[in-house]
Design a protein around this motif. Structure first.
Motif, PDB file in Angstrom:
ATOM      1  N   LYS A 257      15.276  41.418 -29.454  1.00 18.38           N
ATOM      2  CA  LYS A 257      16.753  41.875 -29.612  1.00 18.38           C
ATOM      3  C   LYS A 257      16.607  43.538 -30.090  1.00 18.38           C
ATOM      4  O   LYS A 257      15.630  43.703 -30.812  1.00 18.38           O
ATOM      5  N   SER A 258      17.830  44.249 -29.750  1.00 19.14           N
ATOM      6  CA  SER A 258      17.799  45.528 -30.224  1.00 19.14           C
ATOM      7  C   SER A 258      19.159  45.812 -30.808  1.00 19.14           C
ATOM      8  O   SER A 258      20.073  45.028 -30.656  1.00 19.14           O
ATOM      9  N   THR A 259      19.351  46.634 -31.594  1.00 17.14           N
ATOM     10  CA  THR A 259      20.582  46.933 -32.244  1.00 17.14           C
ATOM     11  C   THR A 259      21.536  47.649 -31.182  1.00 17.14           C
ATOM     12  O   THR A 259      21.245  48.631 -30.259  1.00 17.14           O
ATOM     13  N   ARG A 266      28.023  46.595 -35.603  1.00 15.19           N
ATOM     14  CA  ARG A 266      26.773  46.488 -35.294  1.00 15.19           C
ATOM     15  C   ARG A 266      26.313  44.949 -34.839  1.00 15.19           C
ATOM     16  O   ARG A 266      26.653  44.166 -35.554  1.00 15.19           O
ATOM     17  N   PHE A 268      22.994  42.561 -33.120  1.00 13.73           N
ATOM     18  CA  PHE A 268      21.630  42.471 -32.398  1.00 13.73           C
ATOM     19  C   PHE A 268      21.546  41.570 -31.240  1.00 13.73           C
ATOM     20  O   PHE A 268      21.734  40.408 -31.359  1.00 13.73           O
ATOM     21  N   GLU A 269      21.177  42.260 -30.066  1.00 10.03           N
ATOM     22  CA  GLU A 269      21.425  41.412 -28.723  1.00 10.03           C
ATOM     23  C   GLU A 269      20.298  41.660 -27.919  1.00 10.03           C
ATOM     24  O   GLU A 269      19.408  42.712 -28.131  1.00 10.03           O
ATOM     25  N   TRP A 270      20.081  40.829 -26.749  1.00  8.13           N
ATOM     26  CA  TRP A 270      18.989  41.083 -26.045  1.00  8.13           C
ATOM     27  C   TRP A 270      19.135  42.438 -24.788  1.00  8.13           C
ATOM     28  O   TRP A 270      20.354  42.690 -24.568  1.00  8.13           O
TER      29      TRP A 270
END
Length: 327
Positions: A257-259, A266, A268-270
Motif C-alpha cells: 500500500k501507499s499513502t 490520509r 493507505f491503499e493499494w
C-alpha cells in the motif's frame, strides 16, 4: 486409438461456410465415437471449452454433462454468463459448483506463485473428481485441446493439458473435437455454433485465473479489487474500440500500500497496475500505446469506483524482459 493429426493440406477455416462444413463433419464423427454413451466436460467458460461444449450439445444433447467450477478467481460476470448461455440458452446438462470458499481457504497465506498454481490445480482436480464420482456411466472426457497445444507440447514449450491428474478409476477416453484447429479457427467455429461474441472473443485467461493477478497472499478484498478494476478496464477498452485490437489487457493489484488522500483524509491503499500487450505467439509481446485521454478516464473511474485503490500505474515492459502475467 491413434491421436488425430492436422492434415498438412487442410484449408484454414476462415468463413462461416468452412466452419459449417467442419461442424457437420465433426458431429458425424462424435456420434460415431460416442454412440449412446455419456461424456463429461470441465467447462471453464473459455473459448476452447465453450466451443467443445456447444458442439457436443449439438451432437449428443443430454448425453453430455458439463461441470463449471467457480473457484472465485474468475472475472466479473463470467460464472453467470456460463450458466446463462449453456443452461439457459442451450439447455445443457450443467452442474455448477460454488467452490469459492474452498479454494480461497486453501490459498490463505500462500505467497509463492508456483505453490499457488499447484494448490489451484490440485483443488480443481479434487472438486472435479468429486463431481465425476457422483455420476454414473461416464465413458468419455471432453477436452478443449487445440493444435497449438500439441505443437508446443512436442516442442517442449509446455506440458500438454490432457487428462493427467485424474485417478485410475476415472480414466476416460478423450473426446477432442477442436484438436486440429488453431485458435482463430476455433473462434470462427464458435460463432457458427451460436455462441455470443463476448464468449467467442474472450481474451486468453490463465488457468489460475485472477490468482496470478493478485501477487502475494490472496485476500478476498484485494481479489475483489482486481475483479472490479478489470471490469472497468474491459468496459472502457470496449467503448474506445480497443477490445478486438489489443490481444490481452488486464489489471494487477499487488500486496503493498501507499499513502493517498480520500475525502480529505490520509489513507493507505493499494495501487492498480494496468497491462495491455500485443503478440502473435505469446513467446514475445509488445506494449499497447494507450491514448492519454483513455488512461485519464481509467484512473478516474478505478480510483473512484474501487475504493481500496488510490493509484493507477501502467506497465510499459515488453516480453522479454517481463512475462505477460505478473506471476
Amino acid at each position: 486409438m491413434a491421436l488425430e493429426v492436422r492434415p498438412a493440406t487442410m484449408t484454414r477455416i476462415t468463413t462461416p461456410q468452412l466452419a459449417r462444413a467442419y461442424i457437420d463433419e465433426r458431429i458425424d464423427m462424435l456420434r460415431a465415437q460416442i454412440g449412446d454413451k455419456k461424456v463429461l466436460l470441465a467447462l471453464s467458460g473459455g473459448v476452447d471449452s465453450s466451443v467443445v461444449a456447444a458442439m457436443l450439445i449439438r451432437a449428443i444433447g443430454k448425453q453430455l454433462t458439463c461441470v463449471h467450477v467457480n473457484h472465485g478467481l474468475l472475472r466479473k460476470g463470467e460464472p453467470e454468463q456460463v450458466i446463462r448461455v449453456f443452461r439457459g440458452e442451450m439447455d445443457a446438462n450443467l452442474i455448477y459448483v460454488d467452490a469459492v470458499d474452498r479454494f480461497l481457504d486453501q490459498l490463505a497465506g500462500v505467497t509463492d506463485p508456483e505453490q499457488k498454481r499447484k494448490i489451484i490445480g490440485k483443488t480443481f482436480i479434487d472438486v472435479f473428481v468429486e463431481e465425476a464420482r457422483k455420476l454414473d456411466g461416464i465413458s468419455f472426457l471432453g477436452q478443449g485441446t487445440i493444435w497449438p497445444d500439441i505443437l508446443e507440447s512436442e516442442a517442449g514449450i509446455k506440458a500438454h493439458h490432457n487428462a493427467g491428474g485424474l485417478p485410475d478409476d476415472l480414466r476416460f477416453e478423450l473426446v477432442e473435437p477442436v484438436r486440429i484447429l488453431f485458435k482463430d479457427e476455433v473462434r470462427v467455429v464458435g460463432r457458427e455454433l451460436g455462441l455470443p461474441e463476448s464468449m467467442v472473443e474472450r481474451q486468453p485467461f490463465p488457468g489460475p485465473g485472477l490468482g496470478v493477478r493478485c501477487p502475494g497472499a490472496i485476500t478476498r478484498d484485494r481479489l475483489e479489487a482486481v475483479r472490479e478494476a478489470d471490469a472497468i478496464l474491459r468496459e472502457e477498452f470496449a467503448a474506445a474500440g480497443l477490445a478486438g485490437k489489443v490481444w490481452q489487457y488486464f489489471t494487477v493489484v499487488p500486496d503493498f500500500k501507499s499513502t493517498g488522500i480520500r475525502d480529505g483524509k490520509r489513507v493507505f491503499e493499494w495501487p492498480c497496475i494496468i497491462r495491455a500487450v500485443n503478440t502473435t505467439d505469446a513467446m514475445t509481446a509488445t506494449v499497447e500505446e494507450i491514448p492519454f485521454a483513455l488512461m485519464q478516464k481509467l484512473v478516474s473511474r478505478i480510483t473512484a469506483e474501487v475504493r481500496s485503490v488510490n493509484r493507477v500505474l501502467y506497465d510499459f515492459t515488453p516480453k522479454p524482459v517481463a512475462t505477460i502475467e505478473w506471476e
